[in-house]
Every structure is written in C-alpha cells, then in structure tokens.
Write a protein that holds these residues in place. Structure first.
Motif, PDB file in Angstrom:
ATOM      1  N   ALA A   1       0.859  -1.189   0.000  1.00 41.76           N
ATOM      2  CA  ALA A   1       0.000   0.000   0.000  1.00 41.76           C
ATOM      3  C   ALA A   1       0.892   1.235   0.000  1.00 41.76           C
ATOM      4  O   ALA A   1       1.865   1.301   0.754  1.00 41.76           O
ATOM      5  CB  ALA A   1      -0.907   0.006   1.225  1.00 41.76           C
ATOM      6  N   THR A   2       0.577   2.182  -0.867  1.00 38.93           N
ATOM      7  CA  THR A   2       1.311   3.445  -0.918  1.00 38.93           C
ATOM      8  C   THR A   2       0.561   4.482  -0.098  1.00 38.93           C
ATOM      9  O   THR A   2      -0.638   4.723  -0.327  1.00 38.93           O
ATOM     10  CB  THR A   2       1.475   3.934  -2.369  1.00 38.93           C
ATOM     11  OG1 THR A   2       2.193   2.941  -3.117  1.00 38.93           O
ATOM     12  CG2 THR A   2       2.239   5.246  -2.429  1.00 38.93           C
ATOM     13  N   LEU A   3       1.243   5.072   0.885  1.00 35.99           N
ATOM     14  CA  LEU A   3       0.622   6.052   1.785  1.00 35.99           C
ATOM     15  C   LEU A   3       1.247   7.429   1.566  1.00 35.99           C
ATOM     16  O   LEU A   3       2.354   7.553   1.037  1.00 35.99           O
ATOM     17  CB  LEU A   3       0.826   5.625   3.243  1.00 35.99           C
ATOM     18  CG  LEU A   3       0.450   4.190   3.619  1.00 35.99           C
ATOM     19  CD1 LEU A   3       0.677   3.969   5.115  1.00 35.99           C
ATOM     20  CD2 LEU A   3      -0.995   3.881   3.246  1.00 35.99           C
ATOM     21  N   ALA A   4       0.521   8.454   2.006  1.00 38.06           N
ATOM     22  CA  ALA A   4       1.040   9.826   1.919  1.00 38.06           C
ATOM     23  C   ALA A   4       0.647  10.577   3.187  1.00 38.06           C
ATOM     24  O   ALA A   4      -0.450  10.409   3.727  1.00 38.06           O
ATOM     25  CB  ALA A   4       0.478  10.522   0.688  1.00 38.06           C
ATOM     26  N   ASN A   5       1.597  11.419   3.687  1.00 38.99           N
ATOM     27  CA  ASN A   5       1.278  12.238   4.865  1.00 38.99           C
ATOM     28  C   ASN A   5       0.645  13.556   4.427  1.00 38.99           C
ATOM     29  O   ASN A   5       0.397  13.783   3.233  1.00 38.99           O
ATOM     30  CB  ASN A   5       2.529  12.457   5.726  1.00 38.99           C
ATOM     31  CG  ASN A   5       3.604  13.257   4.996  1.00 38.99           C
ATOM     32  OD1 ASN A   5       3.390  13.763   3.904  1.00 38.99           O
ATOM     33  ND2 ASN A   5       4.776  13.348   5.610  1.00 38.99           N
ATOM     34  N   SER A   6       0.417  14.436   5.376  1.00 38.38           N
ATOM     35  CA  SER A   6      -0.275  15.699   5.079  1.00 38.38           C
ATOM     36  C   SER A   6       0.547  16.610   4.165  1.00 38.38           C
ATOM     37  O   SER A   6       0.004  17.507   3.520  1.00 38.38           O
ATOM     38  CB  SER A   6      -0.593  16.436   6.387  1.00 38.38           C
ATOM     39  OG  SER A   6       0.596  16.655   7.128  1.00 38.38           O
ATOM     40  N   ASN A   7       1.862  16.387   4.102  1.00 40.08           N
ATOM     41  CA  ASN A   7       2.715  17.187   3.215  1.00 40.08           C
ATOM     42  C   ASN A   7       2.812  16.599   1.806  1.00 40.08           C
ATOM     43  O   ASN A   7       3.525  17.121   0.946  1.00 40.08           O
ATOM     44  CB  ASN A   7       4.130  17.286   3.789  1.00 40.08           C
ATOM     45  CG  ASN A   7       4.160  18.062   5.096  1.00 40.08           C
ATOM     46  OD1 ASN A   7       3.376  19.000   5.286  1.00 40.08           O
ATOM     47  ND2 ASN A   7       5.045  17.665   6.011  1.00 40.08           N
TER      48      ASN A   7
END
Length: 742
Positions: free
Chosen positions: A225-231
């Motif tokens: 799974a590819t995740l991303a933070n708020s930035n």
C-alpha cells in the motif's frame, strides 16, 4: 662472489637497487640480465628466475596415449627438465664462481620449491656452496634490508610439500585426463581435463546447476500500500504477512483495502545500529572483494602480484587476517599524509588510539595484504590503480569506527490489516567513508508519530515465485573451496581459470557447459570419489604435515598413488558405462536447436576440410546450414533465441575476452543484410558520367568523346590499347579507369 636469487627479474632489479650502496651495474649472463654491485669488498650479483625454471614430466615413452595405458602413469618415474634454458645456463655459470648463495624467492611453499630447484642446479656444479634464505612480505627498503640482516635456513620440508603437490597433481591430472579423454574419444586440443582439485570444484558448479534445473517454483503473493502524509510525501508499506501462500487470503485482504481511504500509525520504533568495520584482507577476502567490483579471480591475483613485485602492496598470497605486532601501522598510514588519500590518513592519525580489527585466521608466514608504499595514479594503469586503491581503502577501514545507522520501524492499521515499513539512514559513515564499495543505500521514511492518520493513495498485489539457488560467483566459489580444503590460497584462482580455458564454464556467476555436465555425470555415476572434496582435502592436510616435518614426502606420495589406483579400479569396472555416458553427453553438447526447415536437430559439425558449421541432423535430405567462426572454442549457452529457437553461442579465444556471438541464425541474417548494404553502397558510388571519374578532367573527357567514348558504359567496354592510340592517353591510365568503373 655472493649470488642472490629472486623469483622474478623485476624483483631482482628492485632488491639490487635497495641493497646496493650505489646504482648496481646491469650485466648480461648467458642472455639473462643480472645486477652486480660491491658491498664491504664483496662482489654481489642479484639475478631473477622466471618462476619454475624446471618442470616435472613423464619420460618420452609414456607420451603415446594410444599405446600406454593411463593407469601406467601412476607408478611412472618422473623426470625433471629445464623450461628456461638461458636461466639454467646463467645459474650454472654464476654458481660455479659463487662462494655463497642466498635464496630470496617468495616465502611460501611454491617460492621455497622454486628456490630449492635453483639451489639443486647450482649444487651440481658447486657441491660445497654455502647457502641461506631470506624471508620478506614486501619488496620495500625496510623489509628487504631487515630480511638480509636476518637470514634463516632453507626450509626443505616446505619445499618438499610443494614438490609433493607438483607430483600428485601431475600424476592425477595426466592419468585421469588420458583415461576420460580416450573413453570419450576426445583427443587433440579438445581433450577432457580431469584433476584432483579441478574435478571436485567443477562438480560443485554442476551440482548447483542441477539444483536449479530441478527447482520447482512455488507461487506466492505480496501486498503493498502506498501512503502519503499531510505534506504529500509518499512511501510504500507492506502487509505484515510478507509472503502469502494462499490466494484466498490475499483476496480477503484486497477486499478490505478497497474501501479504505486512510491508514493510522499504530507504533513507531526508532533505534540505532552499528555496522562493524571489516577485517584485514587475506587472499580469499581480497579475491571476493575484487570480484564484487568486476575483476575475475585470476585477473585480480595477476594485478596484485604486479603491485607486490613493484613494491606497492605486501605479498598477496596469505591466509592471515591479523596484523602482526612487528608492523608499524601508524607509520604505514603516515605514508599517505600527502596525495589522494591524505584526508583519510590525517583523520586516522588524529585518533588517540589506532586499534585495527582482527579476523578469525592468524598465521605466522605473511601478514594480511596491506599497502607498502604510496603510489601516484599516474604510475599505474587503470586496473592496477583500482586494485591498489581498494587495498589502501580496506587497510584504512580496519582502523575506522563502526558505521552507525538510525533505523525506524513503523506499523500501520489499514482496514484492520497491519502493514509495516522500515527506514534506515546512515548517521555516521565510520569505516564506510574509507571503504565505500557496495554500500547499502539510505531508505528514508518521512517523520511519523503514533496516532497520525495518513492517506491511502493506492494498493497492489505482486505475483511472485520462489527462486532457485543462485549460481556461484568466483568470489563465493573461492570461499567454498577454502572451506572444503580444495586447493590452496595460491592455486584456487588458477583452478577457476582452468575451468574457463577448458570450456567447462562460462559467464560470472559461473555456468557449466554441457561438456561439464557430461564429464561430471559420468564421474559421479561411475567413479564418484574423484568428484568429492574429502579425498583432495585429505591430501592437502597431509601436504601441510610435510611442511611441518610431521610426515615424509614419500609417505604422502605412496598414499596418493594408492588412492589413485583404487579410483582406476572403480573406473575399469565401469569402463563401458563411462564411455557410453560421456559420448552421449558430449553429443548433446553439440546440439544447438531445431532445424527451421525439417525440425531435425541442428548440430555443430565439421566439414571434410575441417571447417566448422551448424548443420542439420537430417542431412542429406535437408541441407540447411549456418556458418561458424573459424577459430575459438564454441560454447552452447542455455539462452534461446525467441525468433529461431536456437541456443545462443559464445566463442572462447585464448588470451582474449569471450565473444558473445548470440543466435547464429540472427547473426547470419545480419551478415547477409550487411553484404547487401555494401553492394548497394557500391552501386550508389558508381560514377554516372565520365567526368565523375577521378582524374578525368574537361580536356581528357573531350579527347575520349572525340574517340567515340562519351559514357561510363562505353569506357568500360572499350579496347584500352586501341583507345590509347586514338587519344594519346596511356594504356595504364585507361585500364585503371576501367577497373574503377567495374
């Protein structure tokens, strides 16, 4: 006169330059360069050998393979004959005059034997000669002067051990090679080589290939799974079950992920870990390291030998991984205070305590490999510099601090499924700053904290299969040979080189040819002892005992001959099976695919004139054929052309890099295209008019036209003699123009 004997000419030249009070005088003796100087009113002469100047061989009557049985070689009385006639003559001439001889060959079993061979030649012309021995590990001023100030006795036990190895390897190799080659019907240049160390080593490679062929892959799946933070910083995570063996479980996880838009950080674990500096180089570790940066085992050792004889590094044939107390390590580092490595040297010299790493092996003959003088890049060729730099950097690294990494392990909850990610960042390079080869890369994760909610950008399932065991690279194979007692530090790389030269292996990692399969299959099925390491490692242990004075050489040679006789008993009882197995296997070695015209087998064949080609097994009904190069050994690889179903071919030419011919059919088609293009180019450059022909100007063209020749075609068909009479142009010129047009 005091005669000093070095192992090679370049070593003799360097030793003379170090010992002589002023520049030594070069004097040619029997065609050999020697170096003379006077020291304390004593005339000294330094001469170099060329390695072994004599060799063991069988008497001439044993040379006929058809008339002398292979087994008869076992008890044959060996003879010694000179291989370097000029050097032997120089030794005798100088030996007669000498009152003393100092053996200054390399200090190991091989070097001791080379020295004793030279000493024996001198003793035949000067029985009362005095002699001693000097031992050194580097050809530097300090080492050489110290060695000559502290001579020791010649170690005849060590020389006997080296001699026993020569005898054993010759008798085993010659007798087994003759037997197997005759059984297979492979004589001449294509004989089948068999040896005490070579065959068990080849068996390792072939057995590994059989494991690969027998390997049945199992399918498995990985979920990411590819995740991303708020930035917006993205990174990849993997399900905690790294390998799913059940597709239903994968589908269940995928179903849960479909509607998940967010992931929560459930734990963050940060820590640091240390990466310990490496141990000093011994021969095995050096070959392995050189192989990892693109050098074959034999090439790495050849270059190391050159660097040693030129005084840049210490003796490269050593088992030791512990620096002896006698080495002035701080002074060695200080050599590099200026030049390319000065920043590294200065850093180490600023340390209050220089404590090197210690490997597991400690011996008393030679220290680990280390730099003995500071070289400039301009003094060495490209490959020599690469090896020298690696030795220097490894030496520095053994004094450096551990490398430190900051690691981060993070767990995530995505739809009640646990995913994980790992990060690592080098925070203190330590020894890796000095020795940057094959360094792992940073894997950076963005700052994360427990409870943080991230966006799920995507997910995927990777379909994979388990992989067969890997082939052996040269560095890895040398390690295994060392573990199993196959060969010595001085011979392992030579064994691998011989496997290449006999067309038993190709590529790196090492891949066996069909010839190798044929030989090892026959031996493993009908004379398995030859392919096992236990037999040869037992002999290696006994040869070591000879050098220690625990066993006499004659005892080990008798043991060796008894072993060999028992093997021949094994071979003889299975002669017909071995012959059939070899010939069937070697016939398969010539098969390269299926004929595109009749679907019979395509084989490597020879014409009546001896030229090679690829021909159809269906001949004479089918005449399909493809050309092959005139010279070099043809190796059929396992790579198959997708268009023609034909195996790719490599061509081994001694002394040159192997040539990857590829698919012979594709190669032939390309050659035909090239020939056609050349014809078209030739047509394009054919002159269209007389004035386009070089050397025919306006005046000459008018003369030709007046004689009735106004086109290229008319010029080509004209009678040159008659045209010359009409135009006063020379016959030679006209014929040159006609030849150019043709």
């Amino acid at each position: 006169m005091h005669l000093i004997i070095a192992e090679k000419h370049i070593a003799a030249k360097r030793i003379a330059a170090i010992l002589a009070p002023k520049k030594p005088k070069k004097v040619r003796v029997s065609g050999v360069d020697t170096y003379e100087y006077e020291d304390n009113e004593d005339d000294k002469i330094v001469m170099g050998l060329s390695g072994h100047i004599v060799e063991l061989d069988f008497p001439k009557e044993y040379n006929n393979w058809q008339k002398v049985n292979a087994e008869d070689l076992i008890d044959a009385e060996l003879i010694t004959k000179p291989t370097q006639v000029k050097i032997v003559a120089a030794l005798k001439k100088l030996g007669k005059k000498a009152s003393k001889v100092t053996i200054a060959t390399d200090y190991d079993g091989e070097g001791e034997l080379i020295g004793v061979e030279a000493l024996d030649i001198i003793k035949k012309v000067n029985q009362d000669i005095q002699f001693d021995r000097v031992k050194y590990s580097a050809i530097t001023e300090k080492e050489i002067k110290n060695a000559f100030s502290n001579p020791v006795n010649v170690d005849f036990n060590l020389a006997d051990a080296g001699h026993s190895r020569q005898v054993i390897d010759l008798v085993w190799g010659a007798s087994l090679t003759r037997y197997i080659s005759l059984s297979a019907g492979r004589l001449g240049k294509m004989f089948l080589s068999v040896g005490r160390v070579q065959s068990p080593t080849l068996a390792l490679i072939v057995d590994r290939e059989k494991e690969r062929e027998a390997f049945v892959p199992d399918p498995y799946w990985e979920v990411y799974a590819t995740l991303a933070n708020s930035n917006g910083e993205e990174f990849v995570t993997q399900h905690k079950t790294q390998r799913f063996w059940d597709k239903n479980q994968v589908n269940s996880v995928v179903d849960k992920l479909k509607d998940c838009k967010t992931a929560e950080v459930t734990s963050v674990e940060k820590s640091t870990k240390q990466d310990k500096p490496p141990s000093p180089f011994n021969t095995t570790e050096f070959i392995s390291a050189a192989n990892s940066v693109g050098f074959t085992a034999s090439n790495a050792m050849r270059i190391a030998e050159t660097l040693y004889t030129n005084g840049y590094i210490s003796y490269p044939r050593t088992d030791n991984t512990v620096y002896p107390d006698s080495l002035d390590l701080r002074n060695l580092i200080a050599m590099f205070k200026s030049g390319q490595f000065k920043q590294y040297a200065q850093y180490l010299l600023n340390k209050s305590n220089l404590v090197p790493t210690r490997g597991k092996k400690e011996t008393q003959d030679h220290p680990p490999i280390y730099p003995t003088s500071a070289a400039k890049k301009s003094e060495l060729n490209e490959d020599e510099w690469k090896i020298y730099e690696m030795v220097v950097r490894r030496f520095f690294a053994t004094f450096a601090d551990p490398a430190k990494w900051e690691t981060m392990k993070v767990k995530f909850d995505i739809g009640s499924e646990e995913f994980r990610a790992k990060g690592a960042r080098l925070i203190s390079p330590g020894w890796r700053w000095f020795y940057p080869y094959n360094s792992p890369e940073d894997k950076i994760l963005p700052p994360l904290k427990k409870g943080e909610v991230l966006t799920v950008k995507s997910s995927k399932v990777a379909d994979k299969e388990t992989q067969p065991p890997g082939r052996y690279g040269q560095g890895r194979l040398v390690r295994i040979m060392e573990e199993l007692g196959l060969g010595t530090k001085a011979t392992r790389h030579e064994i691998i080189s011989k496997l290449f030269s006999r067309a038993y292996v190709h590529s790196n990692p090492l891949q066996p040819t069909k010839t190798a399969f044929a030989v090892i299959d026959a031996l493993e099925n009908y004379a398995p002892t030859i392919t096992k390491h236990e037999m040869t490692s037992k002999l290696e242990e006994d040869m070591e005992k000879i050098s220690e004075g625990k066993i006499k050489e004659d005892e080990v040679l008798k043991e060796s001959r008894d072993m060999l006789k028992s093997m021949f008993s094994e071979l003889e009882s299975n002669r017909d099976n071995i012959t059939q197995s070899l010939r069937n296997g070697l016939r398969e070695d010539k098969v390269i695919g299926t004929c595109p015209e009749c679907e019979s087998r395509l084989m490597v064949r020879r014409s009546k004139r001896g030229s090679r080609f690829i021909g159809c097994d269906g001949y004479p009904d089918c005449t399909f054929s493809l050309p092959l190069p005139k010279s070099g050994q043809i190796i059929v690889t396992d790579k198959v052309c997708e268009d023609h179903g034909i195996n790719h071919i490599r061509v081994n030419i001694p002394g040159k890099r192997p040539w990857n011919l590829g698919c012979p059919h594709c190669n032939f088609i390309e050659w035909q295209k090239e020939q056609e293009n050349n014809k078209n180019k030739q047509k394009d450059t054919t002159p269209k008019s007389i004035t386009e022909i070089n050397g025919i100007g306006k005046v000459t063209a008018e003369k030709l036209e007046n004689a009735g020749v106004s086109s290229v075609e008319e010029l080509a068909n004209a009678d040159a003699v008659e045209l010359s009479k009409q135009t006063n142009l020379s016959v030679k010129k006209i014929k040159n123009w006609q030849e150019y047009v043709a």
